[in-house]
Design an enzyme around this catalytic site. Structure first.
Site, PDB file in Angstrom:
ATOM      1  CG  MET A  16      45.200  33.518  50.399  1.00  0.00           C
ATOM      2  SD  MET A  16      43.719  34.062  49.545  1.00  0.00           S
ATOM      3  CE  MET A  16      43.990  33.356  47.915  1.00  0.00           C
ATOM      4  CG  PHE A  17      49.242  35.573  46.911  1.00  0.00           C
ATOM      5  CD1 PHE A  17      49.135  34.928  45.683  1.00  0.00           C
ATOM      6  CD2 PHE A  17      48.146  36.262  47.398  1.00  0.00           C
ATOM      7  CE1 PHE A  17      47.952  34.994  44.962  1.00  0.00           C
ATOM      8  CE2 PHE A  17      46.969  36.333  46.679  1.00  0.00           C
ATOM      9  CZ  PHE A  17      46.869  35.696  45.461  1.00  0.00           C
ATOM     10  CB  THR A  21      50.395  25.048  47.744  1.00  0.00           C
ATOM     11  OG1 THR A  21      49.147  25.354  48.378  1.00  0.00           O
ATOM     12  CG2 THR A  21      50.212  23.792  46.913  1.00  0.00           C
ATOM     13  CD  GLU A  91      43.988  26.037  49.745  1.00  0.00           C
ATOM     14  OE1 GLU A  91      43.868  26.798  50.731  1.00  0.00           O
ATOM     15  OE2 GLU A  91      44.157  26.449  48.586  1.00  0.00           O
TER      16      GLU A  91
END
Ligand code: ZN
Length: 193
Positions: A16-17, A21, A91
């Site tokens: 994540m981060f 995306t 995702e």
């Protein structure tokens, strides 16, 4: 066939981060610029920010088609993807393990589509996501992104779940942002006991 294009399966992964995306959107915008027809799918389970747009943490958005994460949705996805040159999936880790999503994406690439999928590498327990493992092993191209460890500033490849300032384990899927997850490096990641 004169106009047949060569398919390709491109996987973007990391914790994540790490900007997965954003990278996915950049790739799709690049295709859009060349006049390629794009369709972007997003799992129904993820309701952060907007149900109709894929949003980055920076707030850039692209219209997306929200689909369920089980087998049922795949027929619809195939139909919708038929008229597109480029397929984006955000995702990917959220699709059911037995849904067959990776096989469907690979068959799209076999049929001349360019497929971009963004997916988390590990869950909050440090365990690999099955769809990610599968996707990485059949990809034509892999982009492994890292985040920055909040504890020490090293490159982070783990996603630690945090509840009220403490490491937290428990069920696998819990959608959240900065308030409940933080990127950590291998040294600073706390494994479940
Ligand atoms: Zn660290």
């Amino acid at each position: 066939m004169a106009n047949a294009s060569i398919g390709r399966f491109i996987v973007i992964t990391g914790p994540m981060f790490s900007g997965k995306t954003s990278r996915l959107i950049e790739f799709l915008e690049r295709e859009q610029f060349a006049g390629r027809k794009i369709i972007l799918f997003k799992p129904k389970i993820d309701r952060r920010y907007s149900r109709l747009n894929v949003s980055t943490h920076k707030g850039i958005t692209l219209p997306a088609t929200v689909v369920p994460v089980d087998k049922r949705s795949l027929l619809d996805m195939k139909k919708l993807a038929d008229s597109a040159n480029v397929i984006g999936v955000d995702e990917l880790q959220f699709w059911d393990n037995d849904s067959g999503i990776v096989e469907v994406l690979e068959s799209m690439a076999d049929n001349g589509k360019k497929v971009y999928a963004a997916t988390l590498n590990r869950d909050h327990m440090g365990k690999p996501f099955e769809n990610t493992v599968k996707a990485l092993s059949v990809a034509d191209e892999i982009h492994f992104l890292t985040a920055v460890c909040v504890k020490c500033g090293a490159d982070a490849t783990f996603s630690q779940r945090i509840i009220q300032g403490k490491e937290s384990f428990g069920k696998r899927i819990m959608v959240g942002g900065k308030e409940s997850y933080e990127p950590r490096c291998r040294r600073c990641f706390v494994w479940p006991k």
